[in-house]
Scaffold this motif. Structure first.
Motif, PDB file in Angstrom:
ATOM      1  N   GLN A 276       0.825  -1.210   0.000  1.00  0.00           N
ATOM      2  CA  GLN A 276       0.000   0.000   0.000  1.00  0.00           C
ATOM      3  C   GLN A 276       0.860   1.261   0.000  1.00  0.00           C
ATOM      4  N   MET A 277       2.015   1.206   0.664  1.00  0.00           N
ATOM      5  CA  MET A 277       2.904   2.372   0.703  1.00  0.00           C
ATOM      6  C   MET A 277       3.543   2.621  -0.661  1.00  0.00           C
ATOM      7  N   SER A 278       3.940   1.560  -1.330  1.00  0.00           N
ATOM      8  CA  SER A 278       4.687   1.725  -2.583  1.00  0.00           C
ATOM      9  C   SER A 278       3.775   1.944  -3.781  1.00  0.00           C
ATOM     10  N   TYR A 279       2.626   1.300  -3.765  1.00  0.00           N
ATOM     11  CA  TYR A 279       1.668   1.464  -4.869  1.00  0.00           C
ATOM     12  C   TYR A 279       0.294   1.790  -4.282  1.00  0.00           C
ATOM     13  N   PRO A 280       0.096   3.026  -3.798  1.00  0.00           N
ATOM     14  CA  PRO A 280      -1.213   3.389  -3.218  1.00  0.00           C
ATOM     15  C   PRO A 280      -2.340   3.096  -4.194  1.00  0.00           C
ATOM     16  N   ARG A 281      -3.355   2.454  -3.686  1.00  0.00           N
ATOM     17  CA  ARG A 281      -4.441   2.011  -4.564  1.00  0.00           C
ATOM     18  C   ARG A 281      -5.045   3.152  -5.367  1.00  0.00           C
ATOM     19  N   SER A 282      -5.268   4.290  -4.742  1.00  0.00           N
ATOM     20  CA  SER A 282      -5.939   5.397  -5.437  1.00  0.00           C
ATOM     21  C   SER A 282      -5.106   5.920  -6.605  1.00  0.00           C
ATOM     22  N   LEU A 283      -3.772   5.766  -6.537  1.00  0.00           N
ATOM     23  CA  LEU A 283      -2.898   6.306  -7.581  1.00  0.00           C
ATOM     24  C   LEU A 283      -2.571   5.288  -8.671  1.00  0.00           C
ATOM     25  N   TYR A 284      -2.740   4.014  -8.359  1.00  0.00           N
ATOM     26  CA  TYR A 284      -2.344   2.977  -9.316  1.00  0.00           C
ATOM     27  C   TYR A 284      -3.543   2.106  -9.714  1.00  0.00           C
ATOM     28  N   TRP A 285      -3.942   1.196  -8.860  1.00  0.00           N
ATOM     29  CA  TRP A 285      -4.993   0.235  -9.214  1.00  0.00           C
ATOM     30  C   TRP A 285      -6.273   0.937  -9.643  1.00  0.00           C
ATOM     31  N   ASP A 286      -6.721   1.915  -8.881  1.00  0.00           N
ATOM     32  CA  ASP A 286      -7.993   2.565  -9.198  1.00  0.00           C
ATOM     33  C   ASP A 286      -7.924   3.320 -10.522  1.00  0.00           C
ATOM     34  N   ARG A 287      -6.764   3.892 -10.830  1.00  0.00           N
ATOM     35  CA  ARG A 287      -6.642   4.595 -12.109  1.00  0.00           C
ATOM     36  C   ARG A 287      -6.668   3.608 -13.268  1.00  0.00           C
ATOM     37  N   PHE A 288      -6.047   2.457 -13.088  1.00  0.00           N
ATOM     38  CA  PHE A 288      -6.126   1.432 -14.133  1.00  0.00           C
ATOM     39  C   PHE A 288      -7.558   0.925 -14.276  1.00  0.00           C
ATOM     40  N   ALA A 289      -8.214   0.675 -13.147  1.00  0.00           N
ATOM     41  CA  ALA A 289      -9.595   0.169 -13.186  1.00  0.00           C
ATOM     42  C   ALA A 289     -10.526   1.138 -13.907  1.00  0.00           C
ATOM     43  N   ALA A 290     -10.223   2.429 -13.801  1.00  0.00           N
ATOM     44  CA  ALA A 290     -11.089   3.434 -14.437  1.00  0.00           C
ATOM     45  C   ALA A 290     -10.875   3.515 -15.943  1.00  0.00           C
ATOM     46  N   THR A 291      -9.763   2.987 -16.427  1.00  0.00           N
ATOM     47  CA  THR A 291      -9.458   3.130 -17.857  1.00  0.00           C
ATOM     48  C   THR A 291      -9.531   1.826 -18.639  1.00  0.00           C
ATOM     49  N   THR A 292      -9.427   0.697 -17.952  1.00  0.00           N
ATOM     50  CA  THR A 292      -9.396  -0.573 -18.683  1.00  0.00           C
ATOM     51  C   THR A 292     -10.805  -1.012 -19.093  1.00  0.00           C
ATOM     52  N   PRO A 293     -10.926  -1.637 -20.263  1.00  0.00           N
ATOM     53  CA  PRO A 293     -12.220  -2.207 -20.650  1.00  0.00           C
ATOM     54  C   PRO A 293     -12.526  -3.511 -19.915  1.00  0.00           C
ATOM     55  N   ALA A 294     -11.558  -4.019 -19.178  1.00  0.00           N
ATOM     56  CA  ALA A 294     -11.764  -5.270 -18.434  1.00  0.00           C
ATOM     57  C   ALA A 294     -12.509  -4.994 -17.133  1.00  0.00           C
ATOM     58  N   ALA A 295     -13.055  -6.044 -16.560  1.00  0.00           N
ATOM     59  CA  ALA A 295     -13.614  -5.950 -15.211  1.00  0.00           C
ATOM     60  C   ALA A 295     -12.465  -6.035 -14.209  1.00  0.00           C
ATOM     61  N   THR A 296     -12.679  -5.492 -13.021  1.00  0.00           N
ATOM     62  CA  THR A 296     -11.649  -5.557 -11.978  1.00  0.00           C
ATOM     63  C   THR A 296     -12.292  -5.939 -10.651  1.00  0.00           C
ATOM     64  N   LEU A 297     -11.494  -6.565  -9.826  1.00  0.00           N
ATOM     65  CA  LEU A 297     -11.933  -6.923  -8.465  1.00  0.00           C
ATOM     66  C   LEU A 297     -10.738  -6.753  -7.545  1.00  0.00           C
ATOM     67  N   HIS A 298     -10.919  -5.960  -6.488  1.00  0.00           N
ATOM     68  CA  HIS A 298      -9.852  -5.747  -5.507  1.00  0.00           C
ATOM     69  C   HIS A 298     -10.277  -6.379  -4.191  1.00  0.00           C
ATOM     70  N   TYR A 299      -9.360  -7.095  -3.569  1.00  0.00           N
ATOM     71  CA  TYR A 299      -9.719  -7.822  -2.341  1.00  0.00           C
ATOM     72  C   TYR A 299     -10.275  -6.915  -1.261  1.00  0.00           C
ATOM     73  N   ALA A 300      -9.812  -5.654  -1.217  1.00  0.00           N
ATOM     74  CA  ALA A 300     -10.250  -4.752  -0.153  1.00  0.00           C
ATOM     75  C   ALA A 300     -11.731  -4.406  -0.263  1.00  0.00           C
ATOM     76  N   ASP A 301     -12.338  -4.683  -1.416  1.00  0.00           N
ATOM     77  CA  ASP A 301     -13.769  -4.412  -1.588  1.00  0.00           C
ATOM     78  C   ASP A 301     -14.625  -5.593  -1.171  1.00  0.00           C
ATOM     79  N   VAL A 302     -14.011  -6.671  -0.738  1.00  0.00           N
ATOM     80  CA  VAL A 302     -14.742  -7.875  -0.333  1.00  0.00           C
ATOM     81  C   VAL A 302     -14.282  -8.255   1.080  1.00  0.00           C
ATOM     82  N   PRO A 303     -15.076  -7.942   2.107  1.00  0.00           N
ATOM     83  CA  PRO A 303     -14.629  -8.196   3.481  1.00  0.00           C
ATOM     84  C   PRO A 303     -14.151  -9.630   3.720  1.00  0.00           C
TER      85      PRO A 303
END
Length: 340
Positions: A276-303
């Motif tokens: 989380q420190m090296s690749y903050p989700r909001s700056l990396y994963w979420d930006r990719f999820a917003a641009t990719t035509p693929a579906a995405t699933l992040h573990y933090a969204d599933v308790p």
């Protein structure tokens, strides 16, 4: 002379036959003795993963009756998903395990994207670090092998080897004559006693009760620390730009009726904090999820996935695989990404 030669040939033939039988008996006896020796030291037989074992599964990504569900990634998905249970929970799909331990998966995603015969669903376990351009080729060698060397002869060889490895400790090259001689001459340690086993479907079981979990966790922490904090990391923009090519691969699969789901699997403890420190989700994963035509699933969204037991902060114990698999399937179905 002719009559003398004729009368002596059966005797010589019998001699060679007897010699062959004796040689086979001696070899079998030695093999059994070595097998018993290592089993007495609590070593057990087990399949060894290889490009050939991988290629057998690679052949299975085509199916007209059930939808191929291809699992890509590295060890986290390879050792966490119960494949027979996955097939039972998702009867419309044919699960195929193509993850490779310690190798990020984008080379295999690319290969499937350019395979015009593939029309299935890909569940691609990869985190932001694994998407970094310098890791794209980690699985390329397996795909090159499949394209250039895989054939029926190798398939038969590997299927026979599976039987041998499942029943004999000495089928592992670490216990062969050359390896044994090398250890003996160098006064080296005994072969590594593995705490995980591979199944024929290439999924694996980790038995954390057979290893030093504390030392293993410390190893992973040090390895990730060396990877993340001893070199300059890409800025979000530098990281995201090459992923436009990955999105093109996704579109190629979608145009054939397939689907890609990028999935970041859970970590825990210090490993999670470092990621989380090296690749903050909001700056990396979420930006990719917003641009990719693929579906995405992040573990933090599933308790349930976020709380999954991970003894070494990264992998599931074999006893936790069924629950992890159920939680993953529930998350995918509830979001409309797969159908029961």
């Amino acid at each position: 002379m002719p009559s003398s030669t004729s009368s002596s040939e059966p005797a010589r033939g019998g001699h060679w036959l007897l010699s062959g039988v004796v040689t086979l008996l001696v070899a079998a006896g030695l093999t059994l003795a070595v097998e018993r020796y290592w089993r007495g030291k609590d070593y057990r037989p087990g399949l060894l993963d290889s490009p050939q074992l991988w290629s057998i599964q690679r052949d299975r990504v085509y199916d007209d009756e059930r939808i191929p569900l291809v699992l890509l990634g590295a060890s986290r998905i390879e050792f966490s998903v119960d494949m027979p249970l996955l097939a039972q929970l998702l009867p419309r799909y044919k699960p195929v395990m193509l993850a490779i331990n310690a190798h990020n998966p984008l080379a295999t995603l690319r290969d499937l994207a350019y395979d015009e015969k593939f029309k299935g669903v890909i569940l691609c376990d990869v985190d932001a670090r694994g998407m970094t351009r310098r890791y794209w080729e980690m699985q390329a060698a397996h795909n090159t092998y499949y394209r250039t060397q895989w054939n029926l002869s190798w398939r038969v060889h590997r299927l026979l080897l599976n039987v041998w490895q499942r029943h004999a400790v000495v089928a592992n090259p670490d216990f062969g004559a050359a390896a044994t001689a090398k250890r003996w001459l160098s006064n080296g340690p005994a072969p590594f006693k593995g705490y995980h086993v591979f199944r024929r479907d290439r999924s694996g079981d980790i038995h954390f009760d057979q290893t030093d979990v504390k030392a293993l966790t410390a190893h992973f922490e040090q390895d990730l620390n060396n990877s993340l904090f001893t070199k300059a990391l890409e800025t979000p923009e530098e990281w995201l730009a090459p992923l436009a090519e990955v999105n093109d691969w996704v579109r190629r699969i979608q145009q054939r009726g397939g689907k890609v789901i990028f999935y970041e699997t859970p970590t825990a403890g210090t490993l999670r904090k470092m990621a989380q420190m090296s690749y903050p989700r909001s700056l990396y994963w979420d930006r990719f999820a917003a641009t990719t035509p693929a579906a995405t699933l992040h573990y933090a969204d599933v308790p349930a996935l976020e709380a999954a037991p991970l003894p070494d902060q990264s992998h599931s114990d074999y006893r936790d695989k069924p629950q992890y698999t159920r939680d993953l399937v529930d998350a995918l179905v509830q979001r409309g990404l797969l159908e029961r």
